[in-house]
Design a protein around this motif. Structure first.
Motif, PDB file in Angstrom:
ATOM      1  N   LEU A 183      25.447  -2.515 -14.973  1.00 28.74           N
ATOM      2  CA  LEU A 183      24.893  -2.968 -13.696  1.00 28.74           C
ATOM      3  C   LEU A 183      24.182  -4.310 -13.860  1.00 28.74           C
ATOM      4  O   LEU A 183      24.261  -5.181 -12.983  1.00 28.74           O
ATOM      5  CB  LEU A 183      23.917  -1.916 -13.157  1.00 28.74           C
ATOM      6  N   ALA A 206      32.925  -0.776 -18.220  1.00 24.85           N
ATOM      7  CA  ALA A 206      32.158   0.314 -17.611  1.00 24.85           C
ATOM      8  C   ALA A 206      33.084   1.517 -17.447  1.00 24.85           C
ATOM      9  O   ALA A 206      34.294   1.435 -17.708  1.00 24.85           O
ATOM     10  CB  ALA A 206      31.575  -0.106 -16.266  1.00 24.85           C
ATOM     11  N   GLU A 209      32.220   5.682 -11.706  1.00 23.03           N
ATOM     12  CA  GLU A 209      32.011   4.978 -10.450  1.00 23.03           C
ATOM     13  C   GLU A 209      31.612   3.516 -10.661  1.00 23.03           C
ATOM     14  O   GLU A 209      31.950   2.650  -9.855  1.00 23.03           O
ATOM     15  CB  GLU A 209      30.936   5.688  -9.618  1.00 23.03           C
ATOM     16  N   ILE A 210      30.887   3.255 -11.760  1.00 27.64           N
ATOM     17  CA  ILE A 210      30.491   1.864 -12.034  1.00 27.64           C
ATOM     18  C   ILE A 210      31.727   1.016 -12.299  1.00 27.64           C
ATOM     19  O   ILE A 210      31.777  -0.154 -11.910  1.00 27.64           O
ATOM     20  CB  ILE A 210      29.517   1.816 -13.226  1.00 27.64           C
ATOM     21  N   LYS A 211      32.737   1.602 -12.942  1.00 26.71           N
ATOM     22  CA  LYS A 211      33.984   0.872 -13.161  1.00 26.71           C
ATOM     23  C   LYS A 211      34.651   0.551 -11.829  1.00 26.71           C
ATOM     24  O   LYS A 211      35.209  -0.543 -11.649  1.00 26.71           O
ATOM     25  CB  LYS A 211      34.927   1.722 -14.033  1.00 26.71           C
ATOM     26  N   GLU A 214      32.741  -2.269 -10.374  1.00 23.51           N
ATOM     27  CA  GLU A 214      33.091  -3.500 -11.097  1.00 23.51           C
ATOM     28  C   GLU A 214      34.438  -4.030 -10.644  1.00 23.51           C
ATOM     29  O   GLU A 214      34.608  -5.243 -10.436  1.00 23.51           O
ATOM     30  CB  GLU A 214      33.102  -3.214 -12.603  1.00 23.51           C
TER      31      GLU A 214
END
Length: 439
Positions: A183, A206, A209-211, A214
Motif C-alpha cells: 500500500l 502484492a 485484494e491488494i493485487k 494494484e
C-alpha cells in the motif's frame, strides 16, 4: 497513527481480550476439575482401605482395631457412626470435629465441600460393612492443597500466554508489514500519476485484494496515459483539420480582395470557399456531437428497436450513395432481433459505418443482423494492421477518409448504449465492423 500501527494495536488488543477471557474461564474450571479429580482419588483410597478392613477385621472387630490401623495410614479422615450420629475416631484436630458437627456435615451426606473456620476440605464417604454396620469412613483433603496446584498451573498458563502473545505480536508485525508495504508503494505510484509521470510507473508485488487494487491502479495509469496522448493527438489533428480549410478560404479571399483572379477564377474561388466552409462546418458539428456524446448522458433516450426496421432506415438513406458508387448493398436480418438504444443515434452510428463501407468497397457491401449482433463488411482493401488499434480514435482515417470523426462517433454511441464495436478482416476481402449488444 499509521495503518500498520493501527492494525498491530487492534490485533494486540483483540488478542489480550481473548487471552483474558480464556484465562478466566480456565482458572474457574481448573479448580472444579481438581476437586472432581481429588474426590475420585479419595474414593479410590477409601475403597482400598475398606477392602483391607473387610479382609483383616471381621464385623466382630472393635473400633480400636480400626482406629489403630487407620491412624497408621497418614490420612485426614473420620470414622463415623451414622446410627449414633457420633464420630468414633479422627486423625484431625478436635476443632475441626466441632466445626463440622456444628455445620451438621456428618449427618448431611450430600455435601462434598466442608468448611470449618477459614479452611475448606474436599470429602469422600465410604461405608464399612454396609450390610451389618452403620460405620462410615470419611476422607478429607484441604482445599488449599488444590488451590496451590491451581495457582501453579495458572502461573504456567500465564507464562505460556505471555510467550504466545509475544510470538503473535511479532507475527502480526511481520504480516501487517507485508500487508502495508504494497500500500505504501502504491501511494508512491499514485503520486507519480498525480504528477503525470506515467513513464515512471512501476509494478508493485502484492497478493489478494491488494493485487487487484494494484492492477486497477496500473490499468488506470495506462488508460490515463493513453487518454492524455489521445487528447494531445486530438488537438494536433483538430488544429490541422481546421487549419487546412481555413488556409484555403484565406488564400481565395485575399486573392479576390487583391483582384488577383479574373472573373472565372473568382467564381471558382467562391465555390471552393463555400465547399471548404461546408467542410469546416461538418467537422465542427461532428466535434460538438462527440463532445455531447462523451459528456451528456441525457442526450440518450433508449427504447426498444426492431432490427428489421433499423436496417430498412439504413438502406433507405444509403440508397443515393449506393447508386452513385454503383455498389451492391446486401442485407440479412433476423426478424426476431431487438435492440435497446437511442434509435436516432444508433441509426447515425450504422449510417457512419455503412457510408464508410460504401466509400471503401469495390463492388459489394453486406449488412448482417443476428440476435444482438450487427455486422457491416465490404470487399475493399480493408484496414491496415497498424491502424486497427487506433481506427476508432478521433481524426484517425484511411487514405479516402473524410473528417476522421465518423468511426469515433459510432464508437461513442455504441459504447454509450452498452455495446462494443470492433474491426476485423472480412471474408469479402475488406473490413468487417462487428457491433455486439448485451442481452
Amino acid at each position: 497513527m499509521k495503518l500498520q500501527s493501527q492494525l498491530n494495536v487492534a490485533f494486540t488488543a483483540l488478542l489480550l481480550v481473548i487471552l483474558a477471557v480464556t484465562g478466566y474461564v480456565i482458572y474457574s474450571m481448573i479448580l472444579e476439575m481438581l476437586i472432581d479429580n481429588e474426590k475420585t482419588e479419595l474414593q479410590q483410597k477409601g475403597e482400598l482401605l475398606v477392602d483391607v478392613l473387610n479382609e483383616q477385621y471381621r464385623p466382630q472387630g472393635n473400633v480400636q482395631d480400626f482406629g489403630g490401623f487407620l491412624e497408621d495410614q497418614d490420612l485426614q479422615l473420620f470414622l463415623y457412626d451414622r446410627r449414633q450420629n457420633q464420630v468414633l475416631m479422627s486423625t484431625m484436630p478436635e476443632q475441626y470435629v466441632k466445626g463440622f458437627s456444628a455445620n451438621d456435615y456428618f449427618a448431611e451426606t450430600r455435601e462434598d465441600l466442608w468448611e470449618a473456620g477459614n479452611s475448606k476440605f474436599v470429602t469422600s464417604r465410604i461405608l464399612i460393612y454396609p450390610e451389618q454396620t452403620s460405620l462410615e469412613l470419611i476422607l478429607l483433603t484441604p482445599l488449599t492443597d488444590l488451590q496451590v496446584i491451581q495457582q501453579d498451573f495458572f502461573r504456567r498458563l500465564i507464562l505460556v500466554f505471555l510467550i504466545g502473545t509475544i510470538a503473535a505480536v511479532f507475527l502480526s508485525y511481520l504480516l501487517t508489514n507485508k500487508l502495508v508495504t504494497p500500500l505504501t508503494k502504491l501511494k508512491k505510484q499514485l503520486k507519480k500519476i498525480e504528477n503525470r509521470q506515467f513513464d515512471k510507473i512501476e509494478r508493485v508485488k502484492a497478493t489478494g485484494e491488494i493485487k487487484e487494487v494494484e492492477q486497477g491502479v496500473y490499468d488506470m495509469a495506462t488508460e490515463l496515459n493513453r487518454y492524455m496522448k489521445s487528447q494531445q493527438a486530438f488537438f494536433q489533428n483538430a488544429s490541422h483539420e481546421l487549419k487546412t480549410p481555413l488556409m484555403t478560404i484565406q488564400g481565395y479571399a485575399e486573392g479576390i480582395r487583391d483582384n488577383v483572379f479574373d472573373d472565372d477564377d473568382k467564381e471558382k474561388g467562391l465555390e471552393m470557399m463555400v465547399t471548404e466552409v461546408n467542410r469546416l462546418k461538418k467537422i465542427i458539428n461532428e466535434m460538438i456531437l462527440l463532445a455531447k456524446l462523451d459528456s451528456e448522458q441525457t442526450e440518450y433516450q433508449p427504447a426498444r428497436i426492431k432490427g428489421s426496421e433499423l436496417i430498412d432506415q439504413v438502406l433507405g438513406r444509403a440508397f443515393p450513395l449506393v447508386s452513385e458508387n454503383d455498389i451492391s448493398l446486401e442485407h440479412v436480418v433476423d426478424e426476431q432481433s431487438v435492440f435497446f438504444a437511442d434509435q436516432e443515434k444508433l441509426l447515425r452510428a450504422l449510417l457512419n459505418l455503412t457510408f464508410n463501407a460504401i466509400r471503401h468497397a469495390h463492388s459489394r457491401v453486406e449488412i448482417t443482423v443476428k440476435h444482438k449482433t450487427i455486422m457491416v463488411e465490404d470487399d475493399g482493401e480493408g484496414v491496415s494492421e497498424d491502424l486497427i488499434p487506433h481506427i476508432f480514435h478521433r481524426f484517425v482515417k484511411g487514405k479516402t477518409g473524410e473528417t476522421g470523426l465518423g468511426l469515433a462517433i459510432a464508437r461513442a454511441i455504441i459504447e454509450q448504449s452498452g455495446g462494443k464495436i470492433m474491426v476485423e478482416k472480412s471474408e469479402l476481402g475488406g473490413a468487417k465492423f462487428v457491433i455486439i449488444f448485451p442481452e
